[in-house]
Write a protein that holds these residues in place. Structure first.
Motif, PDB file in Angstrom:
ATOM      1  N   UNK A  65       0.844  -1.203   0.000  1.00  0.00           N
ATOM      2  CA  UNK A  65       0.000   0.000   0.000  1.00  0.00           C
ATOM      3  C   UNK A  65       0.880   1.253   0.000  1.00  0.00           C
ATOM      4  N   UNK A  66       1.929   1.224   0.835  1.00  0.00           N
ATOM      5  CA  UNK A  66       2.830   2.369   0.893  1.00  0.00           C
ATOM      6  C   UNK A  66       3.548   2.570  -0.447  1.00  0.00           C
ATOM      7  N   UNK A  67       3.868   1.469  -1.131  1.00  0.00           N
ATOM      8  CA  UNK A  67       4.517   1.545  -2.435  1.00  0.00           C
ATOM      9  C   UNK A  67       3.617   2.252  -3.458  1.00  0.00           C
ATOM     10  N   UNK A  68       2.314   1.879  -3.450  1.00  0.00           N
ATOM     11  CA  UNK A  68       1.374   2.553  -4.349  1.00  0.00           C
ATOM     12  C   UNK A  68       1.227   4.030  -3.978  1.00  0.00           C
ATOM     13  N   UNK A  69       1.261   4.286  -2.661  1.00  0.00           N
ATOM     14  CA  UNK A  69       1.179   5.663  -2.176  1.00  0.00           C
ATOM     15  C   UNK A  69       2.380   6.484  -2.700  1.00  0.00           C
ATOM     16  N   UNK A  70       3.584   5.905  -2.641  1.00  0.00           N
ATOM     17  CA  UNK A  70       4.780   6.576  -3.143  1.00  0.00           C
ATOM     18  C   UNK A  70       4.675   6.840  -4.643  1.00  0.00           C
TER      19      UNK A  70
END
Length: 433
Positions: A65-70
């Motif tokens: 999720x954090x990767x998509x956020x980045x």
């Protein structure tokens, strides 16, 4: 010692530094967002290729999720910073973009650290600290804006601990850690701001000093030129009267000395006017053959001195496009120097030749030469390499400087080669027609 914590850009340079820092911060947004996009994109591709292995990583869902956020926020900010030029954005908008990017960047760093800490307590703060250091070093953020970021980081840290399953004692410890990290962020960012601002101020002060020096030089040149022009009139009268005395009395020693001194003073004044002239007039060029041109100059010197001057012509026809009178002035100066610094029984050689598409005019003497430590200074204005001639001739160190500038105006070069007590060769290189 902690002056950087309370440092403020001087009011005189504040607006200029704000604009400079805002543009620099925007460039940092572009660079960092592009790097994160590349790294996050590679991570997403690897997950796609090795999905079965990737999902086994502890905290995979949260990290994904954090990767998509980045990817999302970096794509937006990269687009803004890449496709909108600094001129299209106001200073206020630039600051808002930078502040928002840094806040999201720190949030992403904190998320990674928090997710990792849930499974590996040894690496709790590493990624977050990297984010803090990066934000501090690459962005020059004002004190008031940085305080907002610090408050945001502490609140973020506090919120994360409140929703965790830690006991109250651990929550208090984590809250204190958030405060410490906020202080670290503030301290690092203030030092970075202080360093960039003070460096900018020094450059601007230096630029102002250079402008002042240039203005003073122009004033000096104007005064010197004015004085020189005023001195030329009485010297012309002295020269004319001394010529009349020579015609009436013949080879009179005193009249000859007066005439020689007036002529020397006029030459010095002409050199001064030439040296201090800020805007050189455009050269009026003509096309001529080099061999007969040099032959006339050498003949003039031979008839006015008892010294031996040997002219060696080029083996082929060389044609130049140049200002004949100014070029003659350079050659006269080189021959005069050759005579000045060599014994009366030593010959002077003037040589014309060709190398590739350039004409070469060389003036060689067999005199005292130039010491190696002075050779790099001989073309400077009022050069410290100026010396008295062998027969006491004085120099104000302008002749070679002016000669160098004249040859430069012709898109040529003036070179020197010298060995002490063996002689000196000056070579003029000029483009052929």
């Amino acid at each position: 010692m902690l002056h950087f914590l309370t440092y403020r850009t001087p009011d005189k340079f504040l607006n200029a530094f704000d604009a400079y820092a805002a543009d620099g911060n925007l460039r940092s947004v572009k660079i960092i967002s592009s790097l994160i996009l590349v790294v996050s994109g590679i991570s997403r591709v690897l997950v796609f290729l090795f999905y079965e292995e990737a999902i086994k990583i502890q905290g995979y869902d949260q990290l994904s999720i954090n990767n998509w956020f980045q990817l999302a926020f970096c794509a937006v900010f990269f687009g803004i910073s890449a496709y909108l030029t600094p001129k299209q954005l106001s200073l206020r908008h630039k600051k808002i973009i930078v502040l928002a990017f840094v806040a999201l960047f720190l949030t992403s760093s904190f998320n990674i650290s928090y997710i990792i800490s849930l499974h590996n307590t040894k690496n709790t703060l590493f990624v977050f600290l990297v984010g803090i250091v990066t934000a501090s070093l690459f962005f020059a953020i004002e004190y008031q804006q940085m305080k907002l970021l610090v408050v945001y980081i502490i609140a973020l840290y506090f919120s994360a601990t409140q929703f965790s399953e830690l006991d109250n004692q651990q929550k208090i410890i984590n809250f204190m850690a958030g405060i410490i990290l906020g202080i670290v962020l503030l301290s690092f960012s203030r030092y970075s701001y202080y360093f960039k601002s003070s460096h900018f101020v020094k450059i601007k002060e230096l630029e102002q000093k250079n402008i002042e020096i240039a203005h003073l030089n122009n004033q000096r040149g104007e005064i010197l030129s004015f004085v020189a022009h005023d001195l030329r009139a009485p010297l012309n009268n002295i020269e004319a009267l001394s010529q009349m005395m020579l015609l009436e009395k013949g080879d009179d020693g005193e009249a000859k000395m007066i005439y020689s001194s007036a002529l020397q003073a006029k030459n010095i004044i002409n050199d001064l006017i030439e040296a201090v002239r800020a805007n050189q007039p455009e050269l009026q060029k003509e096309t001529f053959d080099l061999n007969p041109y040099l032959q006339k100059i050498v003949y003039k010197w031979e008839t006015n001195t008892n010294r031996k001057i040997i002219f060696s012509q080029a083996t082929e026809r060389l044609r130049l496009s140049a200002n004949a009178s100014k070029l003659e002035r350079v050659i006269d100066n080189l021959i005069s120097n050759a005579l000045k610094f060599s014994a009366v029984d030593k010959e002077i050689n003037v040589l014309a030749s060709k190398v590739k598409n350039k004409a070469l005019i060389s003036v060689k003497d067999y005199g005292i030469g130039i010491p190696p430590e002075l050779q790099s200074h001989i073309f400077e204005q009022f050069s410290k390499a100026g010396r008295k001639g062998l027969r006491g001739e004085k120099s104000i160190g302008l002749g070679l400087h002016i000669s160098y500038k004249i040859i430069e105006q012709h898109q040529g070069e003036l070179l020197v080669s010298s060995v002490e007590n063996q002689g000196t060769t000056f070579t003029i290189q000029l483009p052929l027609v």
